[in-house]
Design a protein around this motif. Structure first.
Motif, PDB file in Angstrom:
ATOM      1  N   ARG A 257       7.456 117.232 -53.029  1.00  0.00           N
ATOM      2  CA  ARG A 257       7.870 119.096 -52.506  1.00  0.00           C
ATOM      3  C   ARG A 257       9.332 119.046 -53.302  1.00  0.00           C
ATOM      4  N   LEU A 258      10.300 118.108 -53.265  1.00  0.00           N
ATOM      5  CA  LEU A 258      11.255 118.561 -54.131  1.00  0.00           C
ATOM      6  C   LEU A 258      10.629 118.221 -55.554  1.00  0.00           C
ATOM      7  N   VAL A 259       9.739 117.727 -56.036  1.00  0.00           N
ATOM      8  CA  VAL A 259       9.532 118.035 -57.198  1.00  0.00           C
ATOM      9  C   VAL A 259       8.510 119.570 -58.050  1.00  0.00           C
ATOM     10  N   GLU A 260       8.072 119.370 -57.359  1.00  0.00           N
ATOM     11  CA  GLU A 260       6.940 120.793 -57.114  1.00  0.00           C
ATOM     12  C   GLU A 260       8.242 122.795 -57.339  1.00  0.00           C
ATOM     13  N   GLU A 261       9.051 122.294 -56.602  1.00  0.00           N
ATOM     14  CA  GLU A 261      10.175 122.980 -55.733  1.00  0.00           C
ATOM     15  C   GLU A 261      11.220 123.349 -57.277  1.00  0.00           C
ATOM     16  N   GLY A 262      11.501 121.718 -57.777  1.00  0.00           N
ATOM     17  CA  GLY A 262      12.500 121.877 -58.589  1.00  0.00           C
ATOM     18  C   GLY A 262      11.367 122.231 -60.297  1.00  0.00           C
ATOM     19  N   GLU A 263      10.673 122.869 -59.680  1.00  0.00           N
ATOM     20  CA  GLU A 263       9.805 123.149 -61.686  1.00  0.00           C
ATOM     21  C   GLU A 263       9.564 124.595 -61.192  1.00  0.00           C
ATOM     22  N   ALA A 264       9.355 124.739 -59.908  1.00  0.00           N
ATOM     23  CA  ALA A 264       9.272 125.808 -59.666  1.00  0.00           C
ATOM     24  C   ALA A 264      10.205 127.172 -59.870  1.00  0.00           C
ATOM     25  N   ALA A 265      12.243 126.176 -59.473  1.00  0.00           N
ATOM     26  CA  ALA A 265      12.914 126.798 -59.529  1.00  0.00           C
ATOM     27  C   ALA A 265      13.364 127.174 -60.828  1.00  0.00           C
ATOM     28  N   ARG A 266      13.000 126.276 -62.228  1.00  0.00           N
ATOM     29  CA  ARG A 266      12.820 126.370 -63.220  1.00  0.00           C
ATOM     30  C   ARG A 266      11.951 127.219 -64.035  1.00  0.00           C
ATOM     31  N   ARG A 267      11.360 127.303 -63.157  1.00  0.00           N
ATOM     32  CA  ARG A 267       9.672 128.444 -64.254  1.00  0.00           C
ATOM     33  C   ARG A 267      10.379 129.916 -63.924  1.00  0.00           C
ATOM     34  N   GLY A 268      11.229 129.653 -62.697  1.00  0.00           N
ATOM     35  CA  GLY A 268      11.573 130.926 -62.018  1.00  0.00           C
ATOM     36  C   GLY A 268      13.356 131.195 -63.166  1.00  0.00           C
ATOM     37  N   TYR A 269      14.046 130.290 -62.934  1.00  0.00           N
ATOM     38  CA  TYR A 269      15.090 130.744 -63.979  1.00  0.00           C
ATOM     39  C   TYR A 269      15.254 130.773 -65.167  1.00  0.00           C
ATOM     40  N   MET A 270      13.730 130.131 -65.861  1.00  0.00           N
ATOM     41  CA  MET A 270      13.671 130.662 -67.417  1.00  0.00           C
ATOM     42  C   MET A 270      12.459 132.250 -67.506  1.00  0.00           C
ATOM     43  N   LEU A 271      12.044 132.135 -66.867  1.00  0.00           N
ATOM     44  CA  LEU A 271      11.739 134.206 -66.863  1.00  0.00           C
ATOM     45  C   LEU A 271      12.947 134.800 -66.316  1.00  0.00           C
ATOM     46  N   VAL A 272      13.326 134.429 -65.319  1.00  0.00           N
ATOM     47  CA  VAL A 272      14.784 135.402 -64.814  1.00  0.00           C
ATOM     48  C   VAL A 272      15.858 135.162 -64.694  1.00  0.00           C
ATOM     49  N   PRO A 273      16.825 135.026 -66.290  1.00  0.00           N
ATOM     50  CA  PRO A 273      17.628 133.419 -66.430  1.00  0.00           C
ATOM     51  C   PRO A 273      18.808 134.360 -65.171  1.00  0.00           C
TER      52      PRO A 273
ATOM     53  N   ALA B 213      19.874 132.554 -58.519  1.00  0.00           N
ATOM     54  CA  ALA B 213      19.756 132.331 -56.904  1.00  0.00           C
ATOM     55  C   ALA B 213      18.271 130.461 -57.267  1.00  0.00           C
ATOM     56  N   THR B 214      17.822 131.288 -58.118  1.00  0.00           N
ATOM     57  CA  THR B 214      16.848 130.310 -58.349  1.00  0.00           C
ATOM     58  C   THR B 214      17.695 128.569 -59.070  1.00  0.00           C
ATOM     59  N   LEU B 215      18.476 129.445 -59.838  1.00  0.00           N
ATOM     60  CA  LEU B 215      19.407 128.179 -60.300  1.00  0.00           C
ATOM     61  C   LEU B 215      20.273 127.280 -59.457  1.00  0.00           C
ATOM     62  N   ALA B 216      20.534 127.664 -58.249  1.00  0.00           N
ATOM     63  CA  ALA B 216      20.892 127.247 -57.412  1.00  0.00           C
ATOM     64  C   ALA B 216      19.773 126.525 -56.767  1.00  0.00           C
TER      65      ALA B 216
ATOM     66  N   ARG C  51      14.282 118.454 -68.515  1.00  0.00           N
ATOM     67  CA  ARG C  51      14.167 119.589 -67.391  1.00  0.00           C
ATOM     68  C   ARG C  51      16.062 120.020 -67.585  1.00  0.00           C
ATOM     69  N   ALA C  52      16.753 119.361 -67.569  1.00  0.00           N
ATOM     70  CA  ALA C  52      18.009 119.654 -67.963  1.00  0.00           C
ATOM     71  C   ALA C  52      18.172 119.852 -68.919  1.00  0.00           C
ATOM     72  N   ASN C  53      17.095 119.895 -70.089  1.00  0.00           N
ATOM     73  CA  ASN C  53      17.895 120.291 -71.598  1.00  0.00           C
ATOM     74  C   ASN C  53      17.147 122.027 -71.658  1.00  0.00           C
ATOM     75  N   THR C  54      15.903 121.783 -71.021  1.00  0.00           N
ATOM     76  CA  THR C  54      15.302 123.351 -71.146  1.00  0.00           C
ATOM     77  C   THR C  54      16.918 124.333 -70.316  1.00  0.00           C
ATOM     78  N   ILE C  55      17.195 124.031 -69.325  1.00  0.00           N
ATOM     79  CA  ILE C  55      18.089 124.528 -68.564  1.00  0.00           C
ATOM     80  C   ILE C  55      19.382 124.554 -69.001  1.00  0.00           C
TER      81      ILE C  55
END
Length: 523
Positions: A86-102, A106-109, A153-157
């Protein structure tokens, strides 16, 4: 003369009658002989069966507890695996959401929260699978893949935080990153599959343990039921045999009650005759004793005149006075008269003792409620002069049981025992007399202990005999005190005993019924 002969004769007659009656009833039947052995065997078998069943049940329960812990452990591992996923999937979903809407902080947090919780979940998973080599290998691969994925993920962020959204999307589209995510999912699926297999096996073992436990309980119940049925049948058979014996006993004892009453009447008449005989003998002995004492007084008077005559002859006619006459008048005759007087006085005391014991046997008992502690204090007040004179302390220790008995008889018993304790103190040692007591079912037990000179163990039985004394005869007495005590105790339905060692005091133990029995009152 006192109640011991009557009780002894009654016990002998009763024992003889019962022996004659029971001898015919004690048929040594096969059932009577076999019952103790059979019941002992059944009880031993049942006990051994219970022990074995208990041991087996404990072993099964221990196995059940182990399997339960293992099932619980499997559930914990599965939950942690699911949590990591769950943590891996939630982290991946939060990263993708942050890439779409920087612009959405809240998604970054949310991304950073999942990244912070992931190491904790991995550490928890590491602790749970420490004893499983397969899961350890999967976990090691999972850590490597997550480390690579976390770096990407850290590079993308970092690109997004610098405002390079296009660079972040190009980095996200890299095939290596997609492969890492798939590998992580595959490893987590394989770890979950391992736990599911373990769950299936452990659940089967748990159910097998439960079935074994219930099987043991059922077998134990059946075994105990069989033992109970066999025991019941044996007891019923024995009970029927006892019923037949009881019927025979009633038939044979149909006339026993009349026989006992007749024997009791005979014993009562015999005892009364003995008491009358003792009284008559004592009275008849006193008549010649009085004559002897009277003539002794006359002899003493005559001896005085004879001495005066010898003195006058020595003065007026010394030649007529012989040595034999002088010795007879001044030494032999007074000494003989002294011996006669001492013997008659002793005989008088013995006759009085016999009369006293005879009167004790004829006196009617009057039962009443007696505070024994208060009675002991009353005896102490009566003997206060002698207690003070000898430096003796009389103490009541604890609470003494209250009895319903004859006050005069109990007062005489306690007075004799306490007075004896004062009489036979050790020279130079302050006396200490302690009276204590306790209740034993329907009887009261009193202990009168002292620190006096004590009694030789060889004389413990004889000190209660009439005219028998123990130890040095340096105290006045004729040996009737303890005999009177024993006679009175027997009349009250009790018994008395002594425990003592020379030089270490004595303890008299008196046992009485709490309520004086009717047959003792009528005796």
């Amino acid at each position: 003369m006192h109640e011991e002969p009557r009780n002894t004769r009654w016990r002998n007659v009763a024992a003889h009658d019962n022996a004659v009656t029971m001898a015919d009833l004690s048929a040594d039947t096969p059932i009577t002989r076999a019952l103790p052995r059979r019941m002992t065997t059944l009880m031993a078998f049942g006990f051994i069966a219970l022990v074995l069943v208990g041991y087996a049940a404990v072993r099964v329960m221990q196995r059940n507890e182990v399997h339960t812990r293992l099932v619980e452990h499997t559930y914990q591992v599965e939950n942690v695996v699911l949590n990591v996923r769950r943590l891996v999937e939630e982290g991946e979903a939060a990263r993708r959401g942050y890439m779409l809407v920087p612009s959405r902080s809240a998604t970054l947090a949310n991304y950073r929260r999942t990244q912070a919780q992931l190491p904790v979940a991995l550490a928890r998973l590491d602790g749970l699978v420490r004893d499983n080599p397969v899961q350890r290998r999967f976990l090691q691969g999972l850590r490597l893949q997550l480390a690579s994925l976390t770096q990407r993920r850290a590079n993308t962020i970092a690109l997004l935080e610098r405002g390079d959204q296009r660079g972040a999307l190009r980095a996200f589209g890299d095939d290596a990153e997609i492969r890492d995510i798939r590998t992580v999912r595959n490893l987590l699926d394989r770890m979950a599959a391992v736990e599911r297999r373990l769950m299936t096996r452990r659940d089967a073992e748990l159910r097998a343990s439960e079935r074994a436990f219930y099987t043991i309980i059922v077998l134990a119940g059946a075994l105990l039921a069989v033992v109970a049925v066999i025991s019941l049948l044996t007891i019923l058979s024995y009970t029927r045999n006892l019923a037949r014996s009881d019927e025979a006993l009633r038939e044979m004892n149909a006339g026993l009650e009349g026989m006992v009453q007749a024997r009791t009447a005979d014993l009562t008449r015999a005892n009364e005759e003995i008491q009358r005989f003792a009284y008559i003998v004592s009275h008849d002995l006193r008549s010649p004793l009085v004559n002897v004492m009277g003539f002794t007084a006359e002899l003493e008077t005559a001896a005085g005149e004879l001495r005066a005559l010898v003195d006058r002859v020595e003065t007026d006619a010394p030649a007529l006075a012989t040595d034999g006459a002088r010795l007879a008048a001044r030494e032999d005759l007074p000494e003989a008269i002294g011996f006669i007087r001492t013997s008659t006085q002793k005989m008088d005391r013995l006759i009085n003792a016999i009369l006293q014991l005879s009167r004790q046997g004829r006196r009617s008992l009057t039962p009443e409620k007696i505070d024994v502690a208060a009675l002991v204090r009353q005896v102490g007040e009566t003997l206060s002069h002698r207690l003070t004179e000898t430096g003796t302390t009389l103490t009541v220790e604890g609470r003494l049981p209250v009895v319903v008995s004859d006050r005069l008889a109990l007062d005489q018993i306690l007075s004799n025992l306490i007075e004896n304790a004062v009489k036979y103190l050790r020279p130079g040692v302050p006396g200490r007399i302690t009276v204590s007591g306790r209740r034993e079912r329907d009887r009261a037990v009193y202990m009168i202990a002292d620190n006096g000179r004590g009694i030789d163990p060889r004389d413990h039985a004889r000190v209660f005999d009439l005219f028998r004394r123990s130890g040095a005869q340096d105290r006045p007495g004729e040996g009737i005190g303890l005999a009177t005590v024993r006679a009175l105790v027997f009349r009250l339905g009790g018994n008395i005993d002594v425990a003592s060692t020379l030089g270490q005091g004595a303890t008299f133990t008196l046992s009485l019924p709490l309520v004086l029995a009717k047959q003792e009152i009528a005796a």
